[in-house]
Design a protein around this motif. Structure first.
Motif, PDB file in Angstrom:
ATOM      1  N   SER A  57       0.430  -1.347  -0.280  1.00 16.83           N
ATOM      2  CA  SER A  57      -0.308   0.016   0.168  1.00 16.83           C
ATOM      3  C   SER A  57       1.308   1.417   0.109  1.00 16.83           C
ATOM      4  CB  SER A  57      -0.789   0.209   1.078  1.00 16.83           C
ATOM      5  OG  SER A  57      -0.286   0.297   2.528  1.00 16.83           O
ATOM      6  N   HIS A 104      -3.704  -0.874  -8.274  1.00 12.92           N
ATOM      7  CA  HIS A 104      -2.977  -0.230  -7.408  1.00 12.92           C
ATOM      8  C   HIS A 104      -1.493  -0.296  -8.098  1.00 12.92           C
ATOM      9  CE1 HIS A 104      -0.870   2.103  -4.086  1.00 12.92           C
ATOM     10  NE2 HIS A 104       0.580   1.249  -3.841  1.00 12.92           N
ATOM     11  N   ALA A 108      -3.032  -6.814  -4.781  1.00 13.07           N
ATOM     12  CA  ALA A 108      -2.258  -5.012  -5.353  1.00 13.07           C
ATOM     13  C   ALA A 108      -2.815  -5.193  -6.708  1.00 13.07           C
ATOM     14  CB  ALA A 108      -1.505  -4.727  -4.596  1.00 13.07           C
TER      15      ALA A 108
END
Length: 300
Positions: A202, A232, A227
């Motif tokens: 993250s 992301h 992810a």
């Protein structure tokens, strides 16, 4: 000096070793008490090193020693392989994939559609972080710096080199936040296992790419897939895995944002590695400290 070769590919290694160190006698089998040094790779036959009480050196042919250093019977000095050919191979792999990610070379499907709306930045505007500042990590970092990238390294010790920013152990989050491209070249130790988890991922910038030719245990597979699925992260290039060969049913194979390479980023080159082995054997003969000794507490 009698040297026991306990590793695969004897036919390839024999002429290179005998040429590099003609003063040594290389054997495939010998009474344990007569052995002065061992050239070793895991899975080659020796599990109990206790009988080799006269061996002054165990020279690994692998850069990674996690499958060796935990053996409680291994009390002899253990040296890992730091091979110029291996470093060059890893540099070739990492610079190639970094350039591919930087230039967006997978954006151009050969389907007749003219896609010229996005121009990549110049290398100096692309931030790359290399996790690991050992021989391989520093070789890759220097090569990327020479190509113009904005490169930084991270390691537990914070060791660095001129012209390249170096983040110490407690600054891992800062190192990750800057990593538009993240290259992971850390050893497999209790401190690094599962290091790249959901929280670490993250912290990476939106659209980041991960290139992992280091150790499969570094990344939590489920967190990486999540992810990528969320958008992301843009892409992951993975060369190492928790189970190898990677099982055919593993989700990495079919994931559109994952490139699997079959643990081919780099390997020990016989021609150059034989020179490293020869130097360490000579040091052992003279009673000197071998090169690239493994720190048992650190695990590498």
């Amino acid at each position: 000096m009698r040297v026991l070769f306990s590793a695969p590919d004897w036919a390839r290694w024999q002429p290179a070793l005998e040429a590099a160190c003609p003063e040594a006698q290389f054997v495939r089998d010998a009474p344990a008490e007569s052995v002065d040094a061992i050239i070793y790779a895991p899975g080659s036959g020796i599990e109990d090193f206790t009988p080799y009480r006269n061996a002054r050196l165990v020279q690994s042919l692998w850069a990674g020693v996690e499958r060796i250093v935990s053996n409680p019977t291994l009390t002899q000095p253990l040296a890992r392989m730091v091979d110029p050919g291996l470093a060059q191979g890893m540099t070739d792999y990492c610079t190639g994939w970094v350039m591919r990610a930087h230039l967006g070379m997978d954006n151009y499907a050969q389907d007749g559609i003219w896609r010229n709306g996005t121009v990549p930045p110049l290398a100096h505007a692309r931030r790359v972080t290399v996790l690991g500042a050992g021989a391989l990590g520093m070789a890759v970092a220097r090569a990327l710096k020479a190509l113009g990238f904005d490169v930084a390294t991270w390691s537990a010790s914070g060791r660095g080199t001129e012209g390249i920013a170096a983040y110490p152990g407690n600054a891992i989050e800062d190192a990750l936040r800057r990593a538009e491209i993240l290259v992971t070249l850390l050893p497999d130790t209790p401190a690094t296992r599962d290091m790249i988890d959901a929280h670490a991922l993250s912290l990476l910038p939106e659209g980041a790419t991960i290139i992992n030719p280091g150790r499969g245990t570094l990344i939590v597979d489920e967190d990486l897939i999540a992810a990528l699925d969320s958008g992301h992260l843009r892409h992951a290039v993975l060369d190492v895995f928790r189970v190898e060969p990677l099982p055919p049913a593993h989700p990495y194979w079919a994931h559109p944002a994952v490139t699997v390479t079959p643990h081919i980023a780099s390997e020990t080159r016989v021609e150059t590695a034989a020179q490293v082995v020869a130097e360490n054997l000579r040091r052992a003969m003279r009673g000197e400290k071998p090169l690239f000794l493994v720190d048992r507490e650190k695990g590498y």
